[in-house]
Design a protein around this motif. Structure first.
Motif, PDB file in Angstrom:
ATOM      1  N   LEU A   1      -6.007   2.106   3.522  1.00 28.32           N
ATOM      2  CA  LEU A   1      -5.706   3.001   2.395  1.00 28.32           C
ATOM      3  C   LEU A   1      -4.748   4.100   2.878  1.00 28.32           C
ATOM      4  O   LEU A   1      -4.840   4.558   4.023  1.00 28.32           O
ATOM      5  CB  LEU A   1      -6.992   3.640   1.876  1.00 28.32           C
ATOM      6  CG  LEU A   1      -8.025   2.697   1.237  1.00 28.32           C
ATOM      7  CD1 LEU A   1      -9.318   3.476   0.929  1.00 28.32           C
ATOM      8  CD2 LEU A   1      -7.494   2.076  -0.043  1.00 28.32           C
TER       9      LEU A   1
ATOM     10  N   HIS B   1      -6.420  -0.399  -3.630  1.00 25.67           N
ATOM     11  CA  HIS B   1      -5.308   0.487  -3.236  1.00 25.67           C
ATOM     12  C   HIS B   1      -4.756   1.255  -4.445  1.00 25.67           C
ATOM     13  O   HIS B   1      -4.065   2.273  -4.278  1.00 25.67           O
ATOM     14  CB  HIS B   1      -4.186  -0.306  -2.559  1.00 25.67           C
ATOM     15  CG  HIS B   1      -4.530  -0.795  -1.192  1.00 25.67           C
ATOM     16  ND1 HIS B   1      -4.862  -2.107  -0.928  1.00 25.67           N
ATOM     17  CD2 HIS B   1      -4.627  -0.132  -0.015  1.00 25.67           C
ATOM     18  CE1 HIS B   1      -5.128  -2.234   0.363  1.00 25.67           C
ATOM     19  NE2 HIS B   1      -5.000  -1.057   0.950  1.00 25.67           N
TER      20      HIS B   1
ATOM     21  N   ASN C   1      -7.334   6.682  -2.360  1.00 27.00           N
ATOM     22  CA  ASN C   1      -6.433   7.026  -1.251  1.00 27.00           C
ATOM     23  C   ASN C   1      -7.264   7.123   0.020  1.00 27.00           C
ATOM     24  O   ASN C   1      -8.479   6.908   0.003  1.00 27.00           O
ATOM     25  CB  ASN C   1      -5.679   8.342  -1.555  1.00 27.00           C
ATOM     26  CG  ASN C   1      -6.606   9.527  -1.658  1.00 27.00           C
ATOM     27  OD1 ASN C   1      -7.481   9.715  -0.805  1.00 27.00           O
ATOM     28  ND2 ASN C   1      -6.452  10.320  -2.699  1.00 27.00           N
TER      29      ASN C   1
ATOM     30  N   THR D   1       0.818  -1.225   0.000  1.00 28.63           N
ATOM     31  CA  THR D   1       0.000   0.000   0.000  1.00 28.63           C
ATOM     32  C   THR D   1       0.848   1.269   0.000  1.00 28.63           C
ATOM     33  O   THR D   1       0.296   2.370  -0.028  1.00 28.63           O
ATOM     34  CB  THR D   1      -0.880   0.050   1.277  1.00 28.63           C
ATOM     35  OG1 THR D   1      -0.007   0.143   2.425  1.00 28.63           O
ATOM     36  CG2 THR D   1      -1.751  -1.176   1.397  1.00 28.63           C
TER      37      THR D   1
ATOM     38  N   ARG E   1      -0.631   5.933  -3.362  1.00 27.75           N
ATOM     39  CA  ARG E   1      -1.445   5.346  -4.425  1.00 27.75           C
ATOM     40  C   ARG E   1      -0.757   5.555  -5.770  1.00 27.75           C
ATOM     41  O   ARG E   1      -0.631   4.629  -6.574  1.00 27.75           O
ATOM     42  CB  ARG E   1      -2.850   5.973  -4.451  1.00 27.75           C
ATOM     43  CG  ARG E   1      -3.820   5.309  -5.418  1.00 27.75           C
ATOM     44  CD  ARG E   1      -5.071   6.148  -5.691  1.00 27.75           C
ATOM     45  NE  ARG E   1      -4.742   7.379  -6.408  1.00 27.75           N
ATOM     46  CZ  ARG E   1      -4.537   7.426  -7.726  1.00 27.75           C
ATOM     47  NH1 ARG E   1      -4.615   6.314  -8.459  1.00 27.75           N
ATOM     48  NH2 ARG E   1      -4.221   8.575  -8.300  1.00 27.75           N
TER      49      ARG E   1
END
Ligand SMILES: NC(=O)N[C@@H](CC(=O)O)C(=O)O
Ligand SMILES: [Zn+2]
Ligand SMILES: [Zn+2]
Length: 345
Positions: free
Chosen positions: A223, A200, A204, A177, A229
């Motif tokens: 997230l 992911h 965000n 992530t 991201r």
């Protein structure tokens, strides 16, 4: 603008099927899109032995609708008590393709997970010796550490030292992530790879708070910031063979998500490949989707690539508000909203 893409049938290298009626209900969504899937072992009780994995595999195959071809790739759940002999049995079975490390307390059904790497070193050494991959939920469980820092901290304090001790251990860092995880995997030797989820890549951490608290956007690892991201999108569209598709589709009944202390996980199996197509399309990298979805995973797991093909059309459809899966109602990602690509039957 590309309206249709055809690619080698993909596989899902990180999937939660659960068990019983819920498993039977969610399985067709996955089997429609993917030829194979790494089935995660975090059941209650967890799948800790090759024998339990064989029985789970049989239940999955028995639940498969007639005419649907799908191969479950099984995994074991690593515990402090996992015997190296079980590692050997797992590899010899031919249907166990990895052993999953859940740091105890890190996520859903992880309480039986590993409390200290020292306790599992004999099993890990055997895995390194025979080439059975370790699949890792890469978060520390020290709740003094900010939830947004637990993945990066895990890499620095647990994973990097482990790979120093066992440099030939094959590792899949699951559902990465962060920029740090993408950089770590990209710089690591070929025995280290990563799965990346659609959610992911698409969202965000603001998505957890859009218009109010959004429990259906809560998952673990949580997230992260937009910059992370973007780093994930860059990694999966870079052409690197170290990143591959793993949805981490994780069905939870509605009432366990819409709660004062909701469960972690997003259900994406209903629209997985179309969601990834949105990511690669937006990045102008549709040409990189096939390797990410259909080549890098089997290559890492030393399995043959699929030969069948699937087609995606740029046709929007609206996701149902919920899926009534027997006694469970599951709210899918994008419930009531549009997905821009459709998997052709
Ligand atoms: N990802 C999640 O948020 N949840 C997963 C477990 C996991 O993959 O960590 C689940 O099984 O619900
Ligand atoms: Zn996980
Ligand atoms: Zn998972």
């Amino acid at each position: 603008m590309t309206q249709t893409i055809t690619l080698t049938r993909p596989d899902d290298w990180h999937l939660h099927l659960r068990d019983g009626a819920l498993m039977a209900a969610v399985l067709p969504h996955t089997a429609r899109e993917f030829a194979r899937a790494i089935v995660m072992p975090n059941l209650k009780p967890p799948v800790t032995t090759t024998e339990l994995a064989a029985a789970y595999r049989d239940r999955i195959l028995a639940a498969l609708p007639a005419g649907m071809a799908f191969e479950p790739l099984m995994t074991l759940y690593l515990t402090d008590r996992t015997d190296p002999a079980e590692v050997v049995r797992a590899k010899a079975s031919g249907f166990v393709h990895g052993i999953k490390l859940y740091p105890a307390g890190a996520t859903t059904n992880s309480d039986s997970g590993v409390t200290s790497l020292d306790k599992v070193m004999p099993a890990l050494e055997k895995m390194a010796e025979i080439g059975l991959p370790l699949l890792v939920h890469g978060e520390v469980t020290d709740h003094e550490i900010d939830v947004f820092d637990r993945e990066a901290t895990f890499i620095d304090t647990i994973l990097a030292p482990l790979l120093q001790r066992l440099p030939t251990l094959r590792v899949v860092l699951e559902h990465i992530t962060t920029r740090q995880a993408a950089a770590f995997v990209a710089a690591a030797p070929d025995n280290v790879a990563a799965t990346v989820t659609a959610h992911h890549l698409l969202m965000n951490r603001n998505a957890m708070f859009t218009g109010g608290i959004r429990p259906h956007h809560y998952c673990l690892p949580v997230l992260k910031r937009e910059q992370h991201r973007q780093a994930l999108v860059q990694a999966v569209t870079s052409g690197s063979a170290k990143f591959f598709l793993g949805t981490d589709s994780a069905p939870h009944a509605r009432h366990t998500k819409e709660a004062s202390c909701g469960c972690a996980g997003m259900y994406t199996a209903h629209a997985a490949l179309p969601l990834y197509a949105e990511v690669f399309d937006r990045a102008g990298a549709l040409d990189k989707l096939e390797a990410f979805a259909s080549f890098n995973g089997p290559d890492f797991y030393r399995l043959p690539r699929n030969t069948a093909r699937v087609t995606l059309n740029r046709t929007a459809w609206t996701v149902p508000a919920e899926y009534p899966f027997g006694e469970h109602t599951v709210v899918p990602l994008r419930a009531g909203e549009e997905v821009q690509w459709t998997l052709a039957d």
